[in-house]
Every structure is written in structure tokens, then in C-alpha cells.
Design a protein around this motif. Structure first.
Motif, PDB file in Angstrom:
ATOM      1  N   SER A 206      10.485   7.758   9.518  1.00 37.90           N
ATOM      2  CA  SER A 206      11.071   8.542   8.432  1.00 37.90           C
ATOM      3  C   SER A 206       9.998   8.965   7.423  1.00 37.90           C
ATOM      4  O   SER A 206       9.908  10.136   7.049  1.00 37.90           O
ATOM      5  N   CYS A 207       9.173   8.022   6.993  1.00 42.34           N
ATOM      6  CA  CYS A 207       8.143   8.306   5.973  1.00 42.34           C
ATOM      7  C   CYS A 207       7.038   9.220   6.483  1.00 42.34           C
ATOM      8  O   CYS A 207       6.651  10.169   5.817  1.00 42.34           O
ATOM      9  N   PHE A 208       6.502   8.889   7.654  1.00 44.07           N
ATOM     10  CA  PHE A 208       5.275   9.545   8.101  1.00 44.07           C
ATOM     11  C   PHE A 208       5.488  10.760   8.993  1.00 44.07           C
ATOM     12  O   PHE A 208       4.601  11.593   9.116  1.00 44.07           O
ATOM     13  N   VAL A 209       6.648  10.871   9.639  1.00 42.27           N
ATOM     14  CA  VAL A 209       6.881  12.011  10.525  1.00 42.27           C
ATOM     15  C   VAL A 209       7.905  12.967   9.905  1.00 42.27           C
ATOM     16  O   VAL A 209       7.603  14.122   9.645  1.00 42.27           O
TER      17      VAL A 209
ATOM     18  N   PRO B 100       1.338   8.734   0.338  1.00 39.98           N
ATOM     19  CA  PRO B 100       1.292  10.203   0.221  1.00 39.98           C
ATOM     20  C   PRO B 100      -0.134  10.753   0.358  1.00 39.98           C
ATOM     21  O   PRO B 100      -0.336  11.795   0.985  1.00 39.98           O
ATOM     22  N   ALA B 101      -1.109  10.051  -0.199  1.00 40.89           N
ATOM     23  CA  ALA B 101      -2.500  10.505  -0.091  1.00 40.89           C
ATOM     24  C   ALA B 101      -2.985  10.409   1.355  1.00 40.89           C
ATOM     25  O   ALA B 101      -3.715  11.285   1.833  1.00 40.89           O
TER      26      ALA B 101
ATOM     27  N   PHE C 153       0.818  -1.223   0.000  1.00 34.96           N
ATOM     28  CA  PHE C 153       0.000   0.000   0.000  1.00 34.96           C
ATOM     29  C   PHE C 153       0.848   1.268   0.000  1.00 34.96           C
ATOM     30  O   PHE C 153       0.337   2.370   0.128  1.00 34.96           O
ATOM     31  N   GLU C 154       2.163   1.106  -0.130  1.00 29.96           N
ATOM     32  CA  GLU C 154       3.077   2.250  -0.046  1.00 29.96           C
ATOM     33  C   GLU C 154       2.731   3.354  -1.046  1.00 29.96           C
ATOM     34  O   GLU C 154       2.881   4.539  -0.753  1.00 29.96           O
TER      35      GLU C 154
ATOM     36  N   ASP D 103      -2.449  16.466   4.876  1.00 28.34           N
ATOM     37  CA  ASP D 103      -3.173  17.219   5.906  1.00 28.34           C
ATOM     38  C   ASP D 103      -3.310  16.497   7.247  1.00 28.34           C
ATOM     39  O   ASP D 103      -4.239  16.772   8.005  1.00 28.34           O
ATOM     40  N   SER D 104      -2.393  15.587   7.551  1.00 24.99           N
ATOM     41  CA  SER D 104      -2.498  14.928   8.861  1.00 24.99           C
ATOM     42  C   SER D 104      -1.861  15.808   9.936  1.00 24.99           C
ATOM     43  O   SER D 104      -0.939  16.580   9.667  1.00 24.99           O
TER      44      SER D 104
END
Length: 185
Positions: free
Chosen positions: A104-107, A75-76, A70-71, A80-81
Motif C-alpha cells: 500500500s505505502c510503496f506501490v 517519502p524521501a 524509519f517511516e 523518483d523510484s
């Protein structure tokens, strides 16, 4: 009304969905069924308000599937998180290695502050809740780490999650105030 979007991310089979359901008081799922893509849970928490007048806040908890397939959707999901909760199974050694990538990816790539991130070391039923020192590498060792065990001490994680929600609401409110001031001036 203030609305905040929080992502639940982490490796497969770490307990994200079970925790998400528990913390939002949604239905109980008894059997393991991997999340396909994302599930969005909308909820309010009576203990969390956006100001001293007690204005209610609405939250969207995005329970994100942990499968790397699901990588391409990430990005979607990130758009706006306001906060990221990284859930991992403390009893699975490979999860300790994987959470670096989730951070790394999400924060980091979203330029979120460490205060907008919460690490949850989830202990599944029957695993024993060894809260021994987890050796987390920098910068993960600077993040707020909470152990959850829904069997032995469910209220501990609920209390910590409410504190986290309050910090997210403060962050969103401050950001909104700055934005309004920049429009005025």
C-alpha cells in the motif's frame, strides 16, 4: 545512460540486505545487523541493456530498513523510484500480514504499476524451502511472486531478478520515449 532506482522494502529480518548484496554481487555480510534508514548500492548488470544497441543501464538499489521507526523517511526514499521489491520471510506468519502495508505505502501510493513490483518470499538457510502455496490477499495475489533460497538454489532468484530488471528498464525507456514525444509535439 539509463538509470533506474529500485527499492528493497519489507519487514525487519526478512533478508533484504543479504539478498541485495547477493543480487548486486556486493560483499557478504555474515552476521545480522539491522539496516539503519537506507543503504544505496549502485550496480550494472551485463545481462540488462536499455535497447538493442546494448546501451548499459545503471541501477541504484535502495536497501531500506524495515523498522517502522524509519517511516518518516519513506517519502524521501520513494521519490523518483522506478520499482519496488517487497522481501518477506515466508516462514514468519506476521510477515504475510505486514506485506499488505508495504504494498500500500510503496506501490499503490506511488501509483506504480503492479509490473513494477516484485514479491520475494525469502527462505533463510536451514529453514527448508517449503514453496507451498502462500495465501496472499488481493491485490498481492496478482503480483509476481518468487521464492528465494540462497542455500539451495541461488541461481533461480538471480535469473528472476534479471527478468525483473529488464521489465523495469523497458518501463523507464517507454516512459522516457513518451516524455520526449510530448516535448516534440
Amino acid at each position: 545512460m539509463l538509470k533506474a532506482k529500485i527499492l528493497f522494502v519489507g519487514p525487519c529480518e526478512s533478508g533484504k540486505t543479504v539478498l541485495a548484496n547477493f543480487l548486486t554481487e556486493s560483499s557478504d555480510i555474515t552476521e545480522y545487523n539491522p539496516t539503519q534508514g537506507v543503504r544505496i548500492l549502485e550496480f550494472e548488470n551485463p545481462h540488462v541493456t536499455s535497447n538493442d544497441k546494448g546501451t548499459a543501464c545503471e541501477f541504484e538499489l535502495w536497501d531500506c530498513g524495515g523498522d517502522p521507526k524509519f517511516e518518516s523517511c519513506w517519502p524521501a526514499l520513494m521519490k523518483d523510484s522506478h520499482g519496488v521489491v517487497i522481501v518477506f520471510n515466508a516462514d514468519t506468519p506476521s510477515h504475510l500480514k505486514e506485506i499488505d502495508m508495504w504494498y500500500s505505502c510503496f506501490v499503490q501510493q506511488q501509483l506504480l504499476q503492479d509490473t513494477q513490483c516484485l514479491l520475494i518470499a525469502h527462505h533463510k538457510p536451514g529453514s527448508g524451502s517449503d514453496k507451498g502455496n502462500l495465501s496472499l490477499s488481493p491485490p498481492l495475489n496478482k503480483l509476481k511472486l518468487v521464492h528465494s533460497n540462497l542455500e539451495d538454489d541461488p541461481e533461480e532468484i538471480r535469473v528472476e531478478f534479471i527478468k525483473y530488471l529488464k521489465s523495469i528498464v523497458n518501463s523507464v525507456s517507454e516512459s522516457r520515449d513518451r516524455e520526449e514525444m510530448s516535448i516534440i509535439t
